[in-house]
Design an enzyme around this catalytic site. Structure first.
Site, PDB file in Angstrom:
ATOM      1  N   SER A   1     -24.924 -52.378 -60.744  1.00 43.34           N
ATOM      2  CA  SER A   1     -25.472 -53.485 -60.889  1.00 43.34           C
ATOM      3  C   SER A   1     -25.953 -53.492 -62.095  1.00 43.34           C
ATOM      4  O   SER A   1     -26.534 -53.880 -63.049  1.00 43.34           O
ATOM      5  CB  SER A   1     -27.394 -53.602 -60.044  1.00 43.34           C
ATOM      6  OG  SER A   1     -27.008 -53.688 -58.967  1.00 43.34           O
TER       7      SER A   1
ATOM      8  N   HIS B   1     -19.586 -57.542 -61.276  1.00 37.82           N
ATOM      9  CA  HIS B   1     -20.901 -56.996 -60.826  1.00 37.82           C
ATOM     10  C   HIS B   1     -20.957 -58.851 -60.226  1.00 37.82           C
ATOM     11  O   HIS B   1     -20.680 -60.028 -60.985  1.00 37.82           O
ATOM     12  CB  HIS B   1     -21.668 -56.993 -61.758  1.00 37.82           C
ATOM     13  CG  HIS B   1     -22.880 -57.224 -60.562  1.00 37.82           C
ATOM     14  ND1 HIS B   1     -23.786 -57.587 -62.592  1.00 37.82           N
ATOM     15  CD2 HIS B   1     -23.575 -56.600 -60.336  1.00 37.82           C
ATOM     16  CE1 HIS B   1     -25.301 -57.038 -61.426  1.00 37.82           C
ATOM     17  NE2 HIS B   1     -24.767 -56.875 -60.086  1.00 37.82           N
TER      18      HIS B   1
ATOM     19  N   GLU C   1     -20.592 -60.940 -63.399  1.00 38.46           N
ATOM     20  CA  GLU C   1     -20.407 -60.046 -64.806  1.00 38.46           C
ATOM     21  C   GLU C   1     -18.810 -59.566 -64.619  1.00 38.46           C
ATOM     22  O   GLU C   1     -18.991 -58.112 -64.391  1.00 38.46           O
ATOM     23  CB  GLU C   1     -21.680 -59.427 -64.488  1.00 38.46           C
ATOM     24  CG  GLU C   1     -22.309 -59.843 -65.954  1.00 38.46           C
ATOM     25  CD  GLU C   1     -23.969 -59.359 -65.543  1.00 38.46           C
ATOM     26  OE1 GLU C   1     -24.450 -59.497 -66.488  1.00 38.46           O
ATOM     27  OE2 GLU C   1     -24.182 -58.114 -64.716  1.00 38.46           O
TER      28      GLU C   1
ATOM     29  N   ASN D   1     -29.281 -58.092 -64.927  1.00 38.04           N
ATOM     30  CA  ASN D   1     -30.363 -57.297 -64.578  1.00 38.04           C
ATOM     31  C   ASN D   1     -31.241 -56.666 -65.812  1.00 38.04           C
ATOM     32  O   ASN D   1     -32.243 -56.551 -65.015  1.00 38.04           O
ATOM     33  CB  ASN D   1     -29.311 -55.874 -63.420  1.00 38.04           C
ATOM     34  CG  ASN D   1     -29.166 -56.618 -61.954  1.00 38.04           C
ATOM     35  OD1 ASN D   1     -30.108 -57.380 -62.410  1.00 38.04           O
ATOM     36  ND2 ASN D   1     -28.071 -55.892 -61.525  1.00 38.04           N
TER      37      ASN D   1
HETATM   38  N1  3HC Z   1     -19.804 -69.171 -46.212  1.00 35.22           N
HETATM   39  C1  3HC Z   1     -19.111 -70.153 -47.257  1.00 35.22           C
HETATM   40  N2  3HC Z   1     -20.100 -70.841 -47.939  1.00 35.22           N
HETATM   41  C2  3HC Z   1     -20.945 -70.382 -47.792  1.00 35.22           C
HETATM   42  C3  3HC Z   1     -21.435 -69.502 -47.163  1.00 35.22           C
HETATM   43  C4  3HC Z   1     -20.618 -68.920 -46.406  1.00 35.22           C
HETATM   44  N3  3HC Z   1     -20.862 -68.094 -45.909  1.00 35.22           N
HETATM   45  N4  3HC Z   1     -22.415 -69.264 -47.628  1.00 35.22           N
HETATM   46  C5  3HC Z   1     -23.343 -70.613 -48.469  1.00 35.22           C
HETATM   47  N5  3HC Z   1     -22.092 -70.972 -48.239  1.00 35.22           N
HETATM   48  C6  3HC Z   1     -21.994 -72.359 -49.583  1.00 35.22           C
HETATM   49  C7  3HC Z   1     -23.105 -73.012 -48.939  1.00 35.22           C
HETATM   50  O1  3HC Z   1     -22.454 -74.275 -48.085  1.00 35.22           O
HETATM   51  C8  3HC Z   1     -23.724 -73.809 -50.312  1.00 35.22           C
HETATM   52  O2  3HC Z   1     -22.324 -74.346 -50.521  1.00 35.22           O
HETATM   53  P1  3HC Z   1     -22.631 -76.276 -51.432  1.00 35.22           P
HETATM   54  O3  3HC Z   1     -23.240 -76.151 -52.604  1.00 35.22           O
HETATM   55  O4  3HC Z   1     -20.974 -76.370 -51.224  1.00 35.22           O
HETATM   56  O5  3HC Z   1     -23.062 -76.689 -50.386  1.00 35.22           O
HETATM   57  C9  3HC Z   1     -23.706 -72.871 -51.438  1.00 35.22           C
HETATM   58  O6  3HC Z   1     -23.014 -71.748 -50.704  1.00 35.22           O
HETATM   59  C10 3HC Z   1     -24.908 -72.592 -51.713  1.00 35.22           C
HETATM   60  O7  3HC Z   1     -25.223 -71.994 -50.268  1.00 35.22           O
HETATM   61  P2  3HC Z   1     -26.840 -72.422 -49.209  1.00 35.22           P
HETATM   62  O8  3HC Z   1     -26.355 -74.109 -49.098  1.00 35.22           O
HETATM   63  O9  3HC Z   1     -26.671 -71.274 -48.053  1.00 35.22           O
HETATM   64  O10 3HC Z   1     -28.162 -72.390 -50.492  1.00 35.22           O
HETATM   65  P3  3HC Z   1     -29.074 -72.400 -50.409  1.00 35.22           P
HETATM   66  O11 3HC Z   1     -29.533 -73.965 -51.069  1.00 35.22           O
HETATM   67  O12 3HC Z   1     -29.805 -72.907 -48.915  1.00 35.22           O
HETATM   68  O13 3HC Z   1     -29.702 -71.059 -50.942  1.00 35.22           O
HETATM   69  C11 3HC Z   1     -30.376 -68.777 -52.164  1.00 35.22           C
HETATM   70  C12 3HC Z   1     -29.382 -69.886 -51.199  1.00 35.22           C
HETATM   71  C13 3HC Z   1     -28.306 -69.197 -52.693  1.00 35.22           C
HETATM   72  C14 3HC Z   1     -30.313 -67.338 -51.405  1.00 35.22           C
HETATM   73  C15 3HC Z   1     -30.596 -69.017 -53.214  1.00 35.22           C
HETATM   74  O14 3HC Z   1     -31.792 -69.677 -52.517  1.00 35.22           O
HETATM   75  C16 3HC Z   1     -30.950 -68.873 -54.164  1.00 35.22           C
HETATM   76  O15 3HC Z   1     -30.110 -68.957 -55.285  1.00 35.22           O
HETATM   77  N6  3HC Z   1     -31.553 -67.801 -54.221  1.00 35.22           N
HETATM   78  C17 3HC Z   1     -31.561 -66.582 -54.939  1.00 35.22           C
HETATM   79  C18 3HC Z   1     -30.414 -65.339 -54.996  1.00 35.22           C
HETATM   80  C19 3HC Z   1     -30.104 -64.440 -56.340  1.00 35.22           C
HETATM   81  O16 3HC Z   1     -30.397 -64.767 -57.654  1.00 35.22           O
HETATM   82  N7  3HC Z   1     -29.598 -63.681 -56.223  1.00 35.22           N
HETATM   83  C20 3HC Z   1     -28.987 -63.037 -57.065  1.00 35.22           C
HETATM   84  C21 3HC Z   1     -29.876 -61.532 -56.718  1.00 35.22           C
HETATM   85  S1  3HC Z   1     -28.968 -60.423 -58.398  1.00 35.22           S
HETATM   86  C22 3HC Z   1     -28.263 -59.011 -57.629  1.00 35.22           C
HETATM   87  O17 3HC Z   1     -27.746 -59.551 -56.951  1.00 35.22           O
HETATM   88  C23 3HC Z   1     -27.263 -58.383 -58.607  1.00 35.22           C
HETATM   89  C24 3HC Z   1     -27.468 -56.658 -57.602  1.00 35.22           C
HETATM   90  O18 3HC Z   1     -27.372 -56.231 -59.122  1.00 35.22           O
HETATM   91  C25 3HC Z   1     -29.304 -56.757 -57.759  1.00 35.22           C
END
Ligand code: 3HC
Length: 282
Positions: free
Chosen positions: A120, A141, A153, A191
């Protein structure tokens, strides 16, 4: 370079997501964990991803079976990487641990294999320094949840070659992700920006300025964050958020110091969703 086999080291939230998503996109995958218990849990997380994929209509039950069949789990790291074209390391955010793993990867992976880290925030150059192939070591990343987040990334260490960057960039696109590239610097792009946002949200709570609900509501409705920063910290894992903050503090000083409430919560084992308690209860 053609990539046929991807080895993923670590099957936590990120490793299991990367393994699933790689198989979903047609690659053969091996995934490894430290012991049988952790491997069993990791394979379950991969199955959960598959079930979500079916439930969301992205794959049929038959495709779900094919995806699982392409993923081999093992507790033997040398076995997992022996015929890999690329290894993606996704173990806990700790430099000593990552160096230990990269020494082993360098000894066991084929000479042509790229060794990528999903760190990260930690230094790619420092991780690469324990290998005899620093030109093939690179940051790759991913973001949580891997199937839903569109970015990878790519981080260049001091000795990462252009060829290596191209290989991981091509792979990221084959995994249907967009890429950005940056030089090795603590926290990279995302990050370095996200770390202070999460810290400030924790400080607002710690200082009693607003409730957790209002801090999150302010950012979801006021800036269109998909989830508020405290909920996002719980989602990422407070232990991971703390390590990111510590790496940023080490690199850039006091302004990135982790808030005491975050440190206390991690000490108490309140790590967010994975322990069912963080800033919220689950
Ligand atoms: N298999 C296939 N496709 C999938 C899937 C799976 N298991 N899970 C999700 N998808 C697809 C969905 O079908 C959807 O596709 P579509 O756009 O074609 O409809 C797409 O992915 C988005 O999924 P969701 O519909 O489940 O998404 P939501 O709209 O419900 O949002 C969320 C959920 C993505 C978690 C949203 O709340 C969000 O973006 N939250 C913020 C997350 C974030 O910021 N993450 C980064 C954290 S920092 C990090 O990770 C870095 C580390 O180093 C700390």
């Amino acid at each position: 370079m053609e990539i046929n086999k991807i080895a993923v080291i670590g099957a936590g939230a990120m490793g299991s997501g990367i393994a699933y998503w790689s198989s979903f996109n047609g690659f053969n995958v091996s995934v490894t964990e430290q012991n049988d218990e952790l491997l069993k849990r990791g394979m379950q997380k991969i199955k959960d991803n598959v079930i979500t994929g079916v439930n969301k209509g992205k794959i049929t039950p038959k495709q779900a079976e094919e995806i699982m069949a392409k993923i081999k789990g093992t507790v033997n790291l040398a076995e997992a990487v022996k015929d890999a074209d690329i290894v993606i390391e996704a173990v806990f955010e700790n430099m000593d641990l990552k160096k230990e793993i990269f020494r082993k990867l360098d000894a066991s992976a084929p000479k042509h294999a790229v060794l990528a880290t999903n760190t990260s925030a930690l230094g790619i150059t420092e991780i690469a320094s324990v290998t005899k192939r620093p030109e093939k070591v690179v940051g790759m990343h991913f973001f949580n949840p891997v199937p839903a987040m569109k970015l990878v990334e790519i981080v260049r260490g001091n000795k990462t070659s252009d060829e290596t960057v191209k290989i991981v960039d091509d792979l990221a696109h084959a995994l249907k992700k967009e890429t950005v590239t940056c030089r090795d610097s603590p926290g990279f792009i995302v990050n370095r920006i996200l770390g202070p946002i999460l810290n400030e949200a924790v400080l607002l709570l710690q200082e009693g300025i607003a409730s957790r609900e209002d801090i999150d509501k302010a950012m979801t409705l006021g800036t269109n964050f998909p989830m508020g920063p405290l909920r996002l910290a719980d989602f990422v894992g407070l232990d991971v958020a703390l390590e990111v903050s510590r790496t940023l503090e080490k690199g850039f000083g006091e302004k990135f110091k982790p808030p005491s409430l975050l440190v206390e919560k991690v000490k108490r084992g309140e790590l967010g969703i994975k322990t069912r308690k963080g800033f919220y209860e689950y």
